[in-house]
Design an enzyme around this catalytic site. Structure first.
Site, PDB file in Angstrom:
ATOM      1  N   LYS A  22      46.616 -27.207  49.278  1.00  0.00           N
ATOM      2  CA  LYS A  22      46.397 -25.742  49.288  1.00  0.00           C
ATOM      3  C   LYS A  22      45.098 -25.405  50.019  1.00  0.00           C
ATOM      4  CE  LYS A  22      44.446 -23.796  45.492  1.00  0.00           C
ATOM      5  NZ  LYS A  22      43.208 -23.034  45.749  1.00  0.00           N
ATOM      6  N   ASN A  23      44.024 -26.114  49.669  1.00  0.00           N
ATOM      7  CA  ASN A  23      42.716 -25.734  50.203  1.00  0.00           C
ATOM      8  C   ASN A  23      42.528 -26.129  51.666  1.00  0.00           C
ATOM      9  OD1 ASN A  23      42.211 -24.543  47.786  1.00  0.00           O
ATOM     10  ND2 ASN A  23      40.834 -26.143  47.015  1.00  0.00           N
ATOM     11  N   CYS A 115      34.956 -14.176  40.149  1.00  0.00           N
ATOM     12  CA  CYS A 115      36.181 -14.679  39.541  1.00  0.00           C
ATOM     13  C   CYS A 115      35.793 -15.444  38.298  1.00  0.00           C
ATOM     14  CB  CYS A 115      37.002 -15.490  40.532  1.00  0.00           C
ATOM     15  SG  CYS A 115      36.599 -17.196  40.647  1.00  0.00           S
ATOM     16  N   ARG A 120      30.565 -16.406  42.549  1.00  0.00           N
ATOM     17  CA  ARG A 120      31.145 -16.737  43.852  1.00  0.00           C
ATOM     18  C   ARG A 120      30.752 -15.776  44.980  1.00  0.00           C
ATOM     19  NH1 ARG A 120      36.996 -19.279  43.362  1.00  0.00           N
ATOM     20  NH2 ARG A 120      36.187 -20.491  45.086  1.00  0.00           N
ATOM     21  N   ASP A 306      37.043 -29.439  41.015  1.00  0.00           N
ATOM     22  CA  ASP A 306      38.444 -29.055  40.788  1.00  0.00           C
ATOM     23  C   ASP A 306      39.203 -30.053  39.903  1.00  0.00           C
ATOM     24  OD1 ASP A 306      38.011 -26.847  42.337  1.00  0.00           O
ATOM     25  OD2 ASP A 306      38.930 -27.657  44.149  1.00  0.00           O
ATOM     26  N   ARG A 398      49.591 -20.730  41.444  1.00  0.00           N
ATOM     27  CA  ARG A 398      48.742 -20.528  42.629  1.00  0.00           C
ATOM     28  C   ARG A 398      48.448 -21.851  43.318  1.00  0.00           C
ATOM     29  NH1 ARG A 398      43.484 -18.832  41.222  1.00  0.00           N
ATOM     30  NH2 ARG A 398      43.261 -19.461  43.362  1.00  0.00           N
TER      31      ARG A 398
HETATM   32  N1  EPU Z   1      28.111 -20.337  47.116  1.00  0.00           N
HETATM   33  C1  EPU Z   1      27.052 -19.492  47.324  1.00  0.00           C
HETATM   34  N2  EPU Z   1      27.095 -18.656  48.418  1.00  0.00           N
HETATM   35  C2  EPU Z   1      28.139 -18.656  49.296  1.00  0.00           C
HETATM   36  C3  EPU Z   1      29.221 -19.545  49.078  1.00  0.00           C
HETATM   37  C4  EPU Z   1      29.168 -20.385  47.979  1.00  0.00           C
HETATM   38  O1  EPU Z   1      26.090 -19.463  46.556  1.00  0.00           O
HETATM   39  O2  EPU Z   1      28.093 -17.890  50.275  1.00  0.00           O
HETATM   40  C5  EPU Z   1      28.083 -21.241  45.956  1.00  0.00           C
HETATM   41  C6  EPU Z   1      29.279 -21.053  45.027  1.00  0.00           C
HETATM   42  O3  EPU Z   1      29.074 -19.966  44.131  1.00  0.00           O
HETATM   43  C7  EPU Z   1      29.354 -22.399  44.352  1.00  0.00           C
HETATM   44  C8  EPU Z   1      28.985 -23.363  45.480  1.00  0.00           C
HETATM   45  O4  EPU Z   1      28.250 -22.569  46.428  1.00  0.00           O
HETATM   46  O5  EPU Z   1      28.381 -22.486  43.346  1.00  0.00           O
HETATM   47  C9  EPU Z   1      30.164 -24.021  46.194  1.00  0.00           C
HETATM   48  O6  EPU Z   1      31.129 -23.029  46.519  1.00  0.00           O
HETATM   49  P1  EPU Z   1      32.076 -23.151  47.789  1.00  0.00           P
HETATM   50  O7  EPU Z   1      31.704 -22.081  48.750  1.00  0.00           O
HETATM   51  O8  EPU Z   1      32.085 -24.553  48.295  1.00  0.00           O
HETATM   52  O9  EPU Z   1      33.486 -22.785  47.167  1.00  0.00           O
HETATM   53  P2  EPU Z   1      34.679 -22.156  47.982  1.00  0.00           P
HETATM   54  O10 EPU Z   1      34.634 -22.618  49.363  1.00  0.00           O
HETATM   55  O11 EPU Z   1      34.742 -20.707  47.721  1.00  0.00           O
HETATM   56  C10 EPU Z   1      36.413 -24.099  47.679  1.00  0.00           C
HETATM   57  C11 EPU Z   1      37.733 -24.279  47.014  1.00  0.00           C
HETATM   58  C12 EPU Z   1      37.557 -24.289  45.504  1.00  0.00           C
HETATM   59  C13 EPU Z   1      36.597 -25.429  45.147  1.00  0.00           C
HETATM   60  C14 EPU Z   1      35.262 -25.240  45.885  1.00  0.00           C
HETATM   61  C15 EPU Z   1      34.289 -26.384  45.666  1.00  0.00           C
HETATM   62  C16 EPU Z   1      39.268 -23.244  48.569  1.00  0.00           C
HETATM   63  C17 EPU Z   1      40.242 -22.169  48.846  1.00  0.00           C
HETATM   64  N3  EPU Z   1      38.628 -23.198  47.396  1.00  0.00           N
HETATM   65  O12 EPU Z   1      35.928 -22.817  47.243  1.00  0.00           O
HETATM   66  O13 EPU Z   1      38.840 -24.581  44.974  1.00  0.00           O
HETATM   67  O14 EPU Z   1      36.361 -25.430  43.765  1.00  0.00           O
HETATM   68  O15 EPU Z   1      35.523 -25.142  47.311  1.00  0.00           O
HETATM   69  O16 EPU Z   1      34.841 -27.587  46.045  1.00  0.00           O
HETATM   70  O17 EPU Z   1      39.096 -24.138  49.375  1.00  0.00           O
HETATM   71  C18 EPU Z   1      40.533 -24.561  43.360  1.00  0.00           C
HETATM   72  O18 EPU Z   1      41.297 -25.039  44.216  1.00  0.00           O
HETATM   73  O19 EPU Z   1      40.836 -24.487  42.134  1.00  0.00           O
HETATM   74  C19 EPU Z   1      39.238 -24.039  43.775  1.00  0.00           C
HETATM   75  C20 EPU Z   1      38.530 -23.169  43.049  1.00  0.00           C
END
Ligand code: EPU
Length: 423
Positions: A22-23, A115, A120, A306, A398
């Site tokens: 998915k990701n 969320c 986030r 995850d 999802r």
């Molecule tokens: N963060 C910030 N600022 C930003 C972006 C992120 O402070 O601009 C923080 C987040 O709040 C968090 C950390 O950085 O504390 C890491 O977040 P990241 O941006 O890596 O998360 P994401 O890219 O939004 C993806 C996956 C998530 C997975 C995370 C971490 C997708 C669609 N989602 O989210 O997947 O948990 O990376 O590996 O790729 C799931 O599949 O259940 C899921 C939540």
């Protein structure tokens, strides 16, 4: 709305086919916006999040066709605005900003809210766009990003919780069509980022270092259509490994990249389980109780956030005291109160769950809250007495393709039934 009933106590045996990631699929589908030409993406999982992304692409003007796991997309003419109604259903819709900015030099996308797993923010994404020369404005709940010229530069994307996966994806997708060289320092090294980079390279992008903390992008004038196969979902695979540990006589996962699951298999082996690794398959032998573990979630190649909830479901009926610490989403413990309703002994200490293994869990009505917490409840149901009734299962759908059918094919006893209205 459906609910899932897990009748505990069955033993699992057999093979399960792991779906596409998915990701990986979500940003790869978004990346098809970077070209006017046709792209063909294989192994796209049949999940509600992927359907949302295809709806968004369609709304932006792309022609989308889906036949089984293959999606064909042609984004010949596109608009650059995605309103709240269309993006609110899925936080990952933010990853359309990078390709819209890269191709059209502008994007207006409704800002995602928080969320259940935490606040986030997307500040790091926006910092990256600004570094590339874009003006960023938040207005009426939308983020507007405008860049007459996108210029390559050096950007440090590391935030206080470590690298950002979708942030790295977004900057990567914007910078492939920027002028000159972009260096992304503090980049996420997850296999899903590498998969996206490989697709972009197939489209004609020049990218080096994906999978490391420094990615270097040499901007090109335009990208062309490409065909790509999405990597297997390491988190879905990890979830079935834990199912095998909980209730499996012998469970084999097919279509996996064992290396992507290294930290998970290492933890399970430490906990006392036997795992046999093949080229693209893993077999786990459940052997009773899990031994105690100390798990700290970390960016790849560390233990994935995850998989934290699923490990928690395993360790609730394990031996001794286990500690699970979240460093990425410190509030990601919505499964804990629900597991406690099933008889688990878990105390929260800041960002750590201290789990004292119990002899017996009993099925109970529980509420799914986010995707992985919901999967943890299904897993806990497998080693509980009686029936676990999981409400709001759309969270599970999802991210898991037919989790009930796949577990039933292994010997589980799971029913999906319609909720009575008002339930
Ligand atoms: N963060 C910030 N600022 C930003 C972006 C992120 O402070 O601009 C923080 C987040 O709040 C968090 C950390 O950085 O504390 C890491 O977040 P990241 O941006 O890596 O998360 P994401 O890219 O939004 C993806 C996956 C998530 C997975 C995370 C971490 C997708 C669609 N989602 O989210 O997947 O948990 O990376 O590996 O790729 C799931 O599949 O259940 C899921 C939540």
């Amino acid at each position: 709305m459906d609910k899932i009933l897990v009748h505990g106590g069955s033993r699992l045996k057999g093979q399960v086919m792991v779906s596409g990631s998915k990701n990986s699929a979500l940003p790869i589908l978004a990346a098809t916006l970077l070209t006017k030409e046709e792209c063909v993406i294989h192994n796209v999982p049949d999940l509600s999040d992927c359907h949302y992304m295809l709806q968004i692409l369609n709304h932006l003007g792309a022609q989308v066709e889906r036949a089984s796991g293959t999606v064909t997309i042609k984004a010949e003419k596109i608009v650059t605005e995605a309103p709240y109604d269309i993006v609110r259903k899925m936080r990952a819709s933010v990853c359309i900003i990078g390709p819209l900015l890269g191709r059209e030099k502008e994007a207006t996308v409704s800002l995602p809210g928080g969320c259940v797993i935490g606040e986030r923010p997307i500040d790091l994404h926006l910092k990256g766009f600004e570094a590339l020369g874009a003006a960023v404005r938040i207005d009426a709940g939308n983020v507007k990003v405008l860049a007459p010229n996108l210029r390559g530069t050096t950007i440090n994307l590391r935030g206080k919780f470590g690298p950002t996966v979708l942030g790295t994806d977004n900057i990567l997708m914007a910078s492939v069509l920027a002028e000159g060289t972009t260096v992304i320092d503090g980049a996420a090294a997850e296999p899903e980022v590498v998969d996206l980079a490989n697709f972009l390279i197939a489209m004609g992008a020049k990218i080096e270092g994906a999978g490391t903390r420094r990615i270097i992008v040499e901007g090109v004038k335009e990208l062309h259509g490409a065909e790509h196969e999405v990597i297997p979902d390491r988190i879905e695979a990890g979830t079935y490994l834990v199912a095998g540990a909980i209730a499996g006589d012998e469970v084999t996962l097919r279509n996996v990249v064992p290396e992507h699951l290294h930290s998970v298999t290492e933890a399970l082996i430490k906990s006392g389980f036997r795992i046999v690794t093949g080229t693209d398959q893993l077999t786990i032998f459940g052997n009773g109780k899990a031994g105690p573990l100390k798990i700290v979630t970390e960016p790849y190649p560390g233990f994935p956030t995850d998989m934290q909830a699923q490990m928690c479901a395993l360790l609730t009926k394990g031996q001794g005291i286990s500690i699970l610490t979240e460093t990425i989403f410190p509030q990601r413990f919505m499964h804990v109160p629900e597991l406690k309703r099933m008889g688990a002994n878990i105390e929260m200490e800041g960002p750590s769950a201290v789990v004292q293994g119990v002899e017996r869990l009993s099925g109970a009505p529980v509420m799914a809250s986010d995707l992985r917490a919901s999967a943890a409840l299904v897993l806990a149901g497998l080693h509980s007495e009686g029936t676990t009734e999981i409400h709001r299962v759309y969270h599970i759908d999802r991210g898991y393709e037919s989790i009930d059918d796949k577990l039933n094919a292994l010997g589980a006893n799971i029913e999906r039934v319609k909720e009575k209205s008002g339930a």
